[in-house]
Structures are given as C-alpha cells and as structure tokens.
Write an enzyme that holds these catalytic residues in place. Structure first.
Site, PDB file in Angstrom:
ATOM      1  N   ILE A   1       0.805  -1.347  -0.029  1.00 13.53           N
ATOM      2  CA  ILE A   1      -0.120  -0.087   0.064  1.00 13.53           C
ATOM      3  C   ILE A   1       1.037   1.269   0.208  1.00 13.53           C
ATOM      4  CG2 ILE A   1      -2.095  -0.866   1.112  1.00 13.53           C
ATOM      5  CD1 ILE A   1      -1.115  -0.065   3.654  1.00 13.53           C
TER       6      ILE A   1
ATOM      7  N   ASP B   1       9.847  15.368  10.114  1.00 11.22           N
ATOM      8  CA  ASP B   1       9.234  15.001   8.932  1.00 11.22           C
ATOM      9  C   ASP B   1       8.026  15.185   8.584  1.00 11.22           C
ATOM     10  OD1 ASP B   1      10.094  13.902   6.446  1.00 11.22           O
ATOM     11  OD2 ASP B   1      10.002  11.943   6.957  1.00 11.22           O
TER      12      ASP B   1
END
Length: 616
Positions: free
Chosen positions: A302, A426
C-alpha cells in the site's frame, strides 16, 4: 546416508508429480527426450520388474526433461495436456528402444495431465518470474547448488532446497511435496550451470540412480566362498564406516547450525530485551504477520516511505493492520527502528498514529528484518487526496480546515504535551494519514528527536524531506520546535492551494512559499485557494489559514510563531500579525535577523529575544 537422502527425495518427488494438474493448447512434445538413451542411468530396476523402484527411476528420468524445459522456457510445467501426452508417448518409445518394458509408463504415469501447468501447484508459481516474486532472486540455492554437486556438496544443496521449500509452504501449507518438486527443478535448471542433463546434477537434485557398471565388472564371475566373504566383509565395514561418518557429519552440521544461529538469536533477543520493556508494544511473531499479509504479497502493498515499505494485513481476529517493513538493515536502521518504537509507544493522542506492536526476525535465508505494526488508515495519506490525477474525490473546505487543525493539535501535543518535547522532523503530506472519518493523524516517527529541556541544539546529521526542511536546519543543522512549524506551514499551503511543495512546471522550480508570498503581497491572496473550494467557505477564515501558513513557513526563525500560537491564530483566538518582509537571498553579508516588527505583541517580542540568535 546417501540412500536415505535419495529415498527422502523420491518420496517427495513422487507425491509432487502425482498431484499436478490442468490444461490449454499445443500439439507435440516441446521437450527433446533424446537424453533418455544417452544418459548413464541405472536400468536394472526396470529389467527386474521391480515396479516401485522402476517408477521412481522413470519419474526422475522424465523430470530431467521437465527441468530442461524450465531452463529453456522459464515454465515449470508443460503447456497443456496434449503436449504432456505427446511427451509421454515419445518417452515410452525411447524406453522400448532400450529394452525397458514400455508398459511401465502407463503404470507409473497414471494421468497425462500431471505435468501440465497449474497455478494451484505451488503458491501460484507458473514461471521463473513468479518464483522470484515469491522467494526472491537470491536464496541459499545460489551458494549451495552451483557447480559440481557431487559428494557432500549434494547434501548441502538438498539442505538448501529444504529451506526454500519451507519458505514456499509458509505461503501455501498444503503444497509441501509440490513445492519441493519445484525447488528441485529450479535448482537443477536455473541455479546449476551444468544443467539438468548433466548426470551428476540429475543424480543429486533429481535423484536419478546412475549406472554402476564399473563396480559390477570388478565382481563379475567371482563365485568362490572366500571372495564372497571378502566382499561381504568389505561392504559391512564400509557401511559401518559410512554410518559413523554420517553421525559425525550430522553432529558437526547440527553444532555448526547452532553456532551460526547464535548471532541471529542474540540479535532478536537483544531487541526484545531493549525495546519491549520500555514501550509496552505487543510483540508479534513473524508467522503472524506473514499470515496477515499472505506472505507480504505484492497485492497487499500500500505504500513506500523513506525507510520502509508498508503492507495491508488482517489479523486472526479480523483487525485490519498496516505492517511497515524497515528496509535499511544497517546499524543506523536499527537505531531508527528502536527510536520510533520508543518514541511512538509513549504517544497517546487522537491526532497521532499510535503503535500497535513490532517484530524483529533474523535467519540465514533473509537476514535481519524489522517490522512496525499500526492500525490501518482506510483513507490513505493526505498526499493521495491532494494529487492532481483526481482518482479520489477532492477534499472539501470543511475537510481541509479540520485536517489543518488536527495536524496542529498533534504537533502541539508533541511540543508541549510531552516531557521532554519531541520534534518530528519529517512533517509532510505523505506522513499525514486519514482514517475512515477523514480525521488526520501524524505518522512516521523514525526521524523524531527528543529535546533536552526544550532547548535548541545543533545536529550534524540533517534528516527530512527536501522542500519541507526549515532553512536554518537544512543549512546549519539547527533544530528547534520552529523546524516543525516551518514544515507545518508548507503543509497548510499545500492543503489550501492543492499545489505541491515544489512546482517544476515549465522548469520554473518555484517553491510554494515563494509563490504564495508573491500573491499575498500583491493583494491576490484568493488566487492561492484551490479552485475546488473557492466558492465553498468564508473567505475571511480561508484567508486566515493561508496567512498562518505563510507566517509559519517564513524563512527566518524569529518571525515564525510557535505551534501553540499558530493553533490559536487558526482558531481565531489571537490576531495574525502583519506579514514581516522576507530578507534578501541567504548568505548576503549585510543580513542579520531583525527583531519582531511593531505589529507584534509584547509576548511575541519577549519570545523572540531568546530565539532570534539563530543563524539564517
């Protein structure tokens, strides 16, 4: 011991061949069976009408042709029943030419479709490409089954075959014998450079009994009792020595495997001892994750991040999960894995993706592996919904507004709700996941760092994603809570405009911050709004969100708000100050960070005095 190995092979080989089925198109045998009359195979079992021994021999002999077919076509079986029948007929003719009773063929090969290609044979494998997808391009066969496989090298090759078979049957537990057959074919046809028509290769990997004419000639015509006693005495001594040698070899191999496994076992136990007690995360066994993801099949893939790939899986109780397999297997990868487990296990917030569990495994076949297990987010990442391919329904204004607020609340918890504070490092659209109700959750804490008493610090290892990194962090390694604020500002602008952080159209390479700044300063702020939401929401609130995004992504640290103040601005609890001017390009000698403009509040000025020493 060699006889035992051959018997073991014959047992699985017979089971495999007798259970392979199916059909489709061709007219004649695609296999050249001329080797049947030239290979020095032992025909004695078939001349004595020993049906069991002869059938095993003929199965091995025909298997040489199947393996050669695999070597030439990359197909593990024949294309259809017509081709299979043609090959068996040709095989029968060649046996008759060697004075072998041809009636053995219909006795030993009870069905013409048992050699026909079928996806149910072994884990869905039809050709070598399927094999590589299931097993990988490199296995222990490559080191154990290349070159000359006579003597002890044959035992090593068979051991490697058992390991690969175990890997395949973990995917399809009901196909043990079929998968062992496929493994032998692959080793003989693809791995061994001499190929399956080489007698030594066929004797080892396909279990073909070879002619012993030289030995038989030595005893021909000898009928004296003394000679017989000498022969039987020699055989007895040889068998005894062989048994003793086999026991010693088995013990050494067992002891060697024990020593070789020690580092792997130590690696796993050290992780469990160092990571789990402090995390409270569930320890998953690798077999659980393999069952949940169907052996990490490609169809369950995915997504892929900086440090790993993610698969969708379903646990035995029906819970849908996302399994992140870490890819960086060096010591730095171990550090980031431990860091993510330790940090994320402390987090309990509705806007941060919490850790369900982890797994560490290590063995000779695949080496070190690390996995993180999360709840599955059914609506994917924010990046998916901002893409321009319109494969998903575009986000509405209320959804965008709520996602911005959710991310802000998650970051506020990291910066102020935990002691010591955590800097994510991040923040980007691919690391913001959306659940079934489109609630946003910040994910991927592999790069997160804990602060020391809330103080900023310098780092020599800058980590993050280009375009989202704050300038002072990217250039000088200066990490503060304002580094996350900068990335958050970029995300706000992406959400509000539907644009990517870096626009490469027409080779302009325009940063979203520069583009938004120019429109805002020229009074065209509404042009920043995504076309799909311009008519949806109140312009004042939408304008406020854009201004907060520009302010958070300001090039100078001193002008950025904290995440707490940014959240209050977004919710309308405090006013947004006038946008400060942007400095000239970085590196200009005359530039120094100015203090907060007169439009800022007293509390803003006092906060700036402690943080404006940053290098820009």
């Amino acid at each position: 011991m060699a006889n035992k190995l051959f018997s073991f092979f014959f047992f699985f080989f017979f089971l495999a061949i007798s259970s392979i089925d199916s059909a489709s198109s061709s007219s004649s045998c695609p296999v050249d069976l001329s080797y049947v009359e030239t290979t020095p195979w032992d025909t004695s079992g078939c001349h004595k009408l020993d049906e069991g021994h002869c059938c095993l021999t003929l199965l091995s002999l025909f298997g040489m042709g199947i393996a050669q077919h695999l070597r030439e076509t990359s197909m593990f079986q024949l294309p259809n029943e017509t081709a299979s029948s043609s090959c068996l007929s040709d095989f029968q003719t060649r046996l008759a030419a060697m004075s072998v009773d041809p009636s053995f063929v219909p006795i030993c090969f009870n069905s013409s479709n048992q050699f026909v290609s079928n996806s149910s044979s072994c884990a869905g494998i039809i050709n070598t490409q399927d094999w590589i997808e299931k097993v990988g391009p490199i296995t222990s066969l490559q080191t154990s089954c290349k070159g000359d496989v006579s003597g002890l090298q044959c035992s090593s090759c068979l051991d490697a075959g058992q390991k690969v078979t175990s890997q395949l049957t973990s995917i399809n537990p009901n196909a043990t014998s079929k998968c062992f057959f496929f493994t032998c074919l692959y080793a003989a046809a693809i791995v061994n450079e001499f190929g399956p028509l080489d007698p030594t290769t066929a004797g080892c990997m396909l279990g073909l009994p070879l002619s012993g004419s030289a030995i038989n000639k030595k005893s021909k015509g000898s009928k004296k009792d003394n000679s017989l006693r000498l022969v039987f005495g020699f055989v007895g001594a040889f068998v005894g020595a062989l048994l003793a040698f086999g026991i010693i070899l088995w013990y050494r191999r067992w002891n060697r495997k024990k020593k070789l496994n020690a580092p792997h076992e130590e690696y796993v136990s050290s992780f469990r001892a160092s990571v789990l007690p402090n995390s409270g995360a569930k320890w998953f066994h690798l077999s659980e994750l393999e069952r949940a993801t169907n052996g990490f099949l490609q169809k369950n893939f995915i997504g892929q991040g900086t440090y790993g790939v993610v698969y969708k899986g379903t646990l035995a109780d029906g819970t849908i999960i996302a399994v992140k397999q870490m890819q960086d297997l060096d010591s730095q990868g171990d550090e980031e894995f431990s860091n993510e487990v330790e940090i994320i296990s402390k987090i309990r917030h509705r806007n941060l993706l919490s850790l369900r569990g982890c797994c560490v495994a290590s063995d000779h076949l695949k080496g070190k592996r690390r996995y993180l297990v999360y709840d599955f987010m059914s609506n994917g990442s924010l990046s998916d919904h901002l893409s321009s391919d319109y494969s998903r329904k575009q986000l509405t204004w209320p959804q965008r507004k709520n996602i911005v607020l959710d991310v802000a609340k998650g970051l506020a918890y990291l910066h102020y709700g935990l002691k010591p504070a955590i800097y994510h490092r991040d923040i980007k659209t691919t690391n913001i996941l959306l659940d079934q109700e489109m609630k946003a959750k910040v994910a991927d804490f592999g790069l997160a760092k804990q602060s020391l008493d809330g103080q900023s610090h310098l780092t020599t290892r800058v980590a993050g994603t280009h375009g989202y990194l704050a300038p002072e962090y990217a250039l000088y390694g200066q990490l503060t809570e304002k580094s996350d604020v900068y990335s958050f500002g970029i995300v706000i602008l992406e959400i509000m405009s539907g644009r990517k952080v870096l626009d490469t159209a027409n080779s302009s390479f325009l940063l979203i911050t520069d583009w938004a700044w120019m429109l805002a300063k020229s009074g065209n702020i509404e042009k920043i709004f995504d076309e799909t939401i311009r008519a949806e929401g109140p312009k004042g609130i939408m304008k406020r969100f854009v201004l907060v995004g520009i302010l958070c992504a300001h090039v100078m640290v001193a002008f950025r708000p904290t995440i707490a103040d940014a959240l209050r601005m977004l919710e309308g609890d405090i006013d947004i100050p006038t946008l400060p001017d942007r400095p000239m390009p970085l590196g200009h000698e005359s530039l120094r960070p100015p203090f907060w403009h007169n439009s800022s509040t007293t509390s803003d000025r006092s906060r700036t005095s402690s943080s404006s020493m940053s290098i820009v």
